[in-house]
Scaffold this active site. Structure first.
Site, mmCIF file in Angstrom:
data_model
loop_
_atom_site.group_PDB
_atom_site.id
_atom_site.type_symbol
_atom_site.label_atom_id
_atom_site.label_comp_id
_atom_site.label_asym_id
_atom_site.label_seq_id
_atom_site.Cartn_x
_atom_site.Cartn_y
_atom_site.Cartn_z
ATOM 1 N N GLY A 11 -4.428 -2.892 -4.189
ATOM 2 C CA GLY A 11 -3.791 -1.992 -3.224
ATOM 3 C C GLY A 11 -2.498 -2.613 -2.713
ATOM 4 O O GLY A 11 -2.467 -3.799 -2.400
ATOM 5 N N ALA A 22 11.364 -13.580 -2.323
ATOM 6 C CA ALA A 22 11.323 -15.016 -2.022
ATOM 7 C C ALA A 22 11.013 -15.823 -3.282
ATOM 8 O O ALA A 22 11.603 -16.889 -3.501
ATOM 9 C CB ALA A 22 10.276 -15.293 -0.946
ATOM 10 N N ARG A 72 -4.991 -1.200 -10.159
ATOM 11 C CA ARG A 72 -6.317 -1.830 -10.203
ATOM 12 C C ARG A 72 -6.716 -1.755 -11.671
ATOM 13 O O ARG A 72 -6.593 -0.712 -12.303
ATOM 14 C CB ARG A 72 -7.299 -1.062 -9.321
ATOM 15 N N TYR A 73 -7.197 -2.865 -12.227
ATOM 16 C CA TYR A 73 -7.404 -2.917 -13.673
ATOM 17 C C TYR A 73 -8.727 -3.636 -13.982
ATOM 18 O O TYR A 73 -8.738 -4.833 -14.323
ATOM 19 C CB TYR A 73 -6.208 -3.652 -14.298
ATOM 20 N N GLY A 102 -4.906 -9.173 -3.228
ATOM 21 C CA GLY A 102 -6.073 -9.537 -2.424
ATOM 22 C C GLY A 102 -7.044 -10.406 -3.206
ATOM 23 O O GLY A 102 -6.724 -10.886 -4.302
ATOM 24 N N ASP A 103 -8.237 -10.596 -2.648
ATOM 25 C CA ASP A 103 -9.169 -11.523 -3.305
ATOM 26 C C ASP A 103 -9.637 -11.020 -4.674
ATOM 27 O O ASP A 103 -9.943 -11.814 -5.567
ATOM 28 C CB ASP A 103 -10.353 -11.883 -2.404
ATOM 29 N N THR A 125 -2.700 -7.984 1.513
ATOM 30 C CA THR A 125 -3.560 -6.805 1.671
ATOM 31 C C THR A 125 -3.587 -6.422 3.144
ATOM 32 O O THR A 125 -3.620 -7.304 4.012
ATOM 33 C CB THR A 125 -5.008 -7.062 1.187
ATOM 34 N N ASP A 127 -6.002 -5.329 4.592
ATOM 35 C CA ASP A 127 -7.356 -5.550 5.108
ATOM 36 C C ASP A 127 -7.518 -6.890 5.828
ATOM 37 O O ASP A 127 -8.478 -7.081 6.568
ATOM 38 C CB ASP A 127 -8.375 -5.479 3.957
ATOM 39 N N ASP A 129 -8.544 -9.662 4.681
ATOM 40 C CA ASP A 129 -9.911 -10.114 4.385
ATOM 41 C C ASP A 129 -9.967 -11.205 3.313
ATOM 42 O O ASP A 129 -10.969 -11.327 2.611
ATOM 43 C CB ASP A 129 -10.759 -8.912 3.943
ATOM 44 N N ARG A 171 -11.578 -1.495 3.981
ATOM 45 C CA ARG A 171 -12.667 -1.665 3.003
ATOM 46 C C ARG A 171 -13.894 -2.232 3.708
ATOM 47 O O ARG A 171 -14.392 -1.585 4.607
ATOM 48 C CB ARG A 171 -12.210 -2.549 1.839
ATOM 49 N N HIS A 249 -3.985 6.668 3.795
ATOM 50 C CA HIS A 249 -3.029 5.798 3.097
ATOM 51 C C HIS A 249 -1.707 5.577 3.820
ATOM 52 O O HIS A 249 -0.927 4.725 3.400
ATOM 53 C CB HIS A 249 -2.783 6.329 1.673
HETATM 54 O O1 F6P Z 1 -7.526 -2.854 0.025
HETATM 55 C C1 F6P Z 1 -6.605 -1.992 0.624
HETATM 56 C C2 F6P Z 1 -7.207 -0.626 0.800
HETATM 57 O O2 F6P Z 1 -6.216 0.195 1.391
HETATM 58 C C3 F6P Z 1 -8.496 -0.578 1.621
HETATM 59 O O3 F6P Z 1 -8.277 -0.649 2.998
HETATM 60 C C4 F6P Z 1 -9.074 0.730 1.179
HETATM 61 O O4 F6P Z 1 -10.470 0.771 1.327
HETATM 62 C C5 F6P Z 1 -8.687 0.767 -0.282
HETATM 63 O O5 F6P Z 1 -7.562 -0.076 -0.449
HETATM 64 C C6 F6P Z 1 -8.368 2.139 -0.809
HETATM 65 O O6 F6P Z 1 -8.085 2.009 -2.147
HETATM 66 P P1 F6P Z 1 -7.513 3.207 -3.055
HETATM 67 O O7 F6P Z 1 -6.111 3.438 -2.610
HETATM 68 O O8 F6P Z 1 -7.607 2.663 -4.423
HETATM 69 O O9 F6P Z 1 -8.398 4.356 -2.766
#
Ligand code: F6P
Length: 319
Positions: A11, A22, A72-73, A102-103, A125, A127, A129, A171, A249
């Site tokens: 995301g 940078a 996302r892959y 992210g992680d 991210t 999140d 997290d 998330r 979003h």
């Molecule tokens: O990880 C970022 C995030 O925006 C989360 O907060 C959310 O749950 C998720 O991605 C939504 O993902 P997508 O845009 O793939 O639905």
């Protein structure tokens, strides 16, 4: 090291562009060429890459999203797919990779490291997290977006004496909801890191009504339940009528805050230095205002921990 690559994955988060900039400019200072990979790991496997010159990253520090696009892959979990990515990079003369994400994105980087390809992770991210760093790129911007939205909702909630539920992203993590709850003065904050109790939420609403509060705002993290589900529970258990606002979003967009731009700039430059120093399989983070690097695996072995003291404060201040 003469040539490195950079990609953004998962995301998107405001500040990713500042991090790309940078990386490119710090590399230039060190006389290193940077290849930008489009569409994250997918683009890496498909060989979608371009040389990034200093001018290519001009005027992007202020832009949300990512100039390199993201994806996302899930296929990247496959060993032969990872081999293809490494083959593509070796063919292009790339000696190290910086992954901004992210992680989940870190796992892909760690798989490449295990196969002998140097990678460094930059946490980005909304999140917040990623274990091992106190802040991720994009969190501060998203937080301010949520605060702005809640402030606006509060105006109409006050005028019409409504009770609003605001559903916030994150998330499985509650940081965005929690920090926004404190900063926007929510009447209750519901996050995954604290056991949910509908009676407690009802008691908070009733307590507010008792002291004459005619409107209220409850922030619920998507990782606990949807705003609609919470509205249903309040109606069924206490006859309370609510309005639901799902921020969605919009939380991922917008011009990055100063804080995110500075953090992204620091992370990007540090990541280049780490690669040049021969580090591999390291994640960049910030701890007590200091930029650090630590083992990438720490970022997914450990659980994300939110600031529970802040949760206590949120409940104390929203009496
Ligand atoms: O990880 C970022 C995030 O925006 C989360 O907060 C959310 O749950 C998720 O991605 C939504 O993902 P997508 O845009 O793939 O639905």
């Amino acid at each position: 090291m003469k040539k490195i690559a950079v990609l953004t994955s998962g995301g998107d988060a405001p500040g990713m562009n500042a991090a790309i900039r940078a990386v490119v400019r710090k590399a230039k200072v060190l006389n290193i060429e940077v290849i930008g990979i489009y569409y994250g790991y997918q683009g890496l496997v498909e060989g979608q890459m371009t040389t990034l010159q200093v001018g290519d990253v001009g005027s992007i520090i202020q832009r949300g999203g990512t100039k390199l696009y993201s994806a996302r892959y899930p296929d990247f979990k496959q060993s032969d797919v990872q081999d293809q990515a490494i083959a593509n990079m070796r063919e292009a003369g790339i000696e190290g990779l910086i992954v901004i994400g992210g992680d989940g994105s870190y796992r892909g980087a760690m798989d490449l490291v295990k196969k002998g390809f140097p990678c460094i992770g930059i946490p980005a991210t909304i999140d917040n997290d990623v274990p091992g760093t106190q802040y991720t790129i994009g969190f501060d911007t998203a937080l301010n977006t949520v605060i702005d939205a809640v402030d606006k909702i509060r105006d109409t909630a006050t005028s019409h004496e409504n009770l609003f539920i605001v559903e916030v992203m994150g998330r499985d993590a509650g940081d965005l909801a929690l920090y926004a709850g404190v900063a926007a003065g929510a009447g209750a904050v519901i996050i995954p890191e604290v056991d949910f109790c509908i009676e407690d939420v009802i008691a908070r609403i009733k307590r507010g009504e008792y002291r004459g509060k005619m409107y209220n705002i409850i922030i619920v993290a998507e990782g606990v339940m949807s705003g609609t589900e919470l509205a249903r529970l309040l109606k069924e258990n206490a006859g309370i009528t609510t309005r639901v606002s799902v921020l969605g979003h919009m939380q991922r967009g917008g011009s990055p805050t100063g804080r995110d731009r500075v953090l992204a700039s620091q992370f990007g430059a540090y990541a280049v230095e780490a690669l040049v120093a021969g580090k591999k399989g390291r994640a960049i983070g910030v701890r007590n205002h200091e930029i650090v690097d630590y083992d990438l695996t720490e970022a997914f072995k450990k659980e994300h921990a939110t600031n529970l003291a802040l949760y206590t404060l949120a409940t104390e201040l929203s009496i």
